[in-house]
Design an enzyme around this catalytic site. Structure first.
Site, PDB file in Angstrom:
ATOM      1  N   GLU A 159      -2.040  -5.455  -8.628  1.00  0.00           N
ATOM      2  CA  GLU A 159      -2.861  -4.404  -7.744  1.00  0.00           C
ATOM      3  C   GLU A 159      -4.270  -4.625  -8.663  1.00  0.00           C
ATOM      4  OE1 GLU A 159      -2.058  -1.952  -5.932  1.00  0.00           O
ATOM      5  OE2 GLU A 159       0.246  -1.902  -5.987  1.00  0.00           O
TER       6      GLU A 159
ATOM      7  N   CYS B  96     -10.852   1.719  -8.637  1.00  0.00           N
ATOM      8  CA  CYS B  96     -10.603   0.796  -7.871  1.00  0.00           C
ATOM      9  C   CYS B  96     -10.734   0.752  -6.473  1.00  0.00           C
ATOM     10  CB  CYS B  96      -9.244  -0.139  -8.215  1.00  0.00           C
ATOM     11  SG  CYS B  96      -8.005   1.419  -7.609  1.00  0.00           S
TER      12      CYS B  96
END
Ligand code: NAD
Length: 470
Positions: free
Chosen positions: A216, A250
């Protein structure tokens, strides 16, 4: 066989390895009992301790801790609780007629011993979230949270020690070297959340043991605001999405493309919402986090200095205080492509804005860069929305909002290539930690048994007919 016995963490790893079948064969009820205990710990016993720790680590506001750290893990647990029974059932599949006499199914079995390495920006969410999926799939887990949020890691370690024996789940604190040591062990799966640069290191280490990985990662997530959008609402949402966690998210907007026609309205609305959310002096606001540490503060300050040297126009903010790792919400126009702000993922409260005239221009620009983790579109024009969706690639897209795609556990969450490999959340997260084992059981004599050697014309005819008719 590779010898790993002199590794610092090999004893812990071996303990979990010895326990993996016991844990892998637990019932869905036993797994849910553990997750329920985790939920209780997060909701009640440890909630205030986590709030205090995250405040000490980077002044994260209490509401943001509840909304972005605790709630997503609880939601993941609730989702798993609803579905785990069916995920663990035999998934029956059709068997082709050529294999008549047998039945087939998929068994979602635990991968074994898993490693979860997490970043500092949402330390609870991004450590315990994947752990929920790993436990649901019946794995043992070693957790390595980031060294940059030590207070939070300490509380997470207390939670883990309270709820689990270390041969099932264990949390290891420490610097990068700890992660490097752990990465030498032959895990059955590694789930890494962090930067693309470190993602490559993780993938390389995993390749030594052919360990499967979920990566990720991050990158530059663009926002497109066109001239048909409800501009005021769009700006309000972008200000929220960008400055939550002081931009250290993010999937936060990294930069914005604004149609040239609405540039000045965009700027006014932006200023209005910064004041409305964080007051005239955001330093005094209880709703605004700090940059996590001096290293990242200096990195961001350098980006601002570099932008100023390249004659960018800082239209709002740009105020810094190194005694407090404070950077005010900052809006930058006229940004050079060579600037640090456009060459790197920003991961802080600075928002560069690019103006555009045609959608093609935006699409070409986005496609000339790495695939983003998220791409946001604010528009009322369906045709244009589809044009952007069909001609770009990204891990996820949210239309007329930002960040919310993360909160729907029916959706897979993850990147694509440079922004990630594999998916998390809900069933998709569970699958990352499960091996889809194929099982075919023959009940009676089957057609294939007729075809065994020695071969002859009759058997050849059966093969010919099989190819032709089945
Ligand atoms: P990072 O990659 O520097 O660190 C993440 C983890 O990796 C930490 O636990 C750290 O100890 C470890 N690590 C660092 N260097 C290592 C090395 N050389 N070898 C082995 N392990 C190492 O990331 P960060 O600064 O903690 O987080 C920011 C990055 O994470 C950003 O790029 C952001 O976009 C990304 N991120 C992605 C997601 C997502 O869900 N896709 C979520 C949050 C953050």
């Amino acid at each position: 066989m590779i010898n790993y016995s002199d590794n610092r963490y090999s004893k812990l790893f071996d303990k979990q390895k010895a326990n993996q079948f016991h844990i892998g064969n637990t019932t869905y009820k036993a797994r849910l009992k553990k997750l329920k205990a985790l939920k209780l710990a997060l909701e009640k016993t440890y909630k205030n301790k986590l709030r205090e720790a995250l405040y000490k680590d980077f002044k994260k506001p209490k509401l943001e801790v509840d909304l972005t750290e605790i709630y997503p893990v609880i939601d993941e647990i609730n989702f798993v609780s609803k579905h785990l029974r069916s995920w663990l059932k035999k998934q029956r599949v059709d068997t082709p007629i050529a294999l008549i006499g047998s039945s087939s199914w998929i068994k979602n079995e635990a991968k074994g011993v898993c490693l979860i390495i997490s970043p500092w920006n949402f330390p609870v969410n991004l450590t315990f979230g994947p752990m929920v999926s790993a436990i649901a799939a019946g794995n043992t887990v070693i957790l390595k949270p980031s060294e940059m949020t030590p207070h939070t890691s300490k509380v997470m370690k207390d939670i883990v020690n309270d709820l689990f024996d270390d041969n099932e789940v264990s949390l290891v604190e420490g610097e990068v070297e700890v992660a490097q040591e752990l990465l030498k062990l032959p895990f059955n799966h590694i789930f890494f959340t962090g930067s693309p640069q470190v993602g490559k290191i993780v993938m390389k280490a995993a390749s030594e043991h052919l360990t499967s990985v979920t990566l990720e990662l991050g990158g530059k997530s663009p926002v497109i605001i066109d001239d048909t959008s409800n501009l005021d609402k769009a700006v309000k949402k972008v200000v929220f999405g960008k400055f939550l966690n002081a931009g250290q998210t993010c999937i936060a907007p990294d930069y914005v493309f604004v149609n040239e026609k609405i540039k000045s309205e965009f700027t006014s609305a932006f200023k209005k919402y910064i004041t409305e959310f964080y007051s005239e002096d955001p330093k005094t606001s209880d709703s605004f986090s700090r940059v996590v540490n001096q290293k990242h503060f200096k990195r961001l300050k350098t980006y601002l200095e570099d932008a100023a040297e390249r004659n960018s126009n800082i239209v709002l903010g740009g105020v810094t205080d190194d005694t407090d790792n404070f950077i005010s919400p900052t809006l930058v126009f006229d940004i050079s492509e060579e600037s640090e702000l456009m060459q790197n993922e920003i991961f802080g409260p600075i928002l560069p804005v690019k103006t555009y005239q045609s959608t093609d221009e935006v699409i070409d620009y986005i496609n000339s860069r790495e695939k983003p983790l998220a791409l946001y579109i604010f528009s009322k024009n369906k045709k244009r929305i589809n044009e952007i969706l069909n001609n770009t690639r990204a891990g996820s897209t949210c239309i007329n909002h930002n960040l919310l795609q993360f909160l729907n556990h029916n959706l897979p969450f993850g990147g694509s290539n440079n922004s990630g490999i594999g998916k998390s959340h809900g069933y998709f997260g569970f699958l990352e930690f499960a091996n889809q084992r194929s099982v075919l059981k023959q009940h009676t004599f089957g057609a294939v048994d007729l075809l065994m050697p020695p071969y002859n014309n009759f058997k050849q005819k059966i093969v010919n007919a099989t190819i032709k008719w089945f």
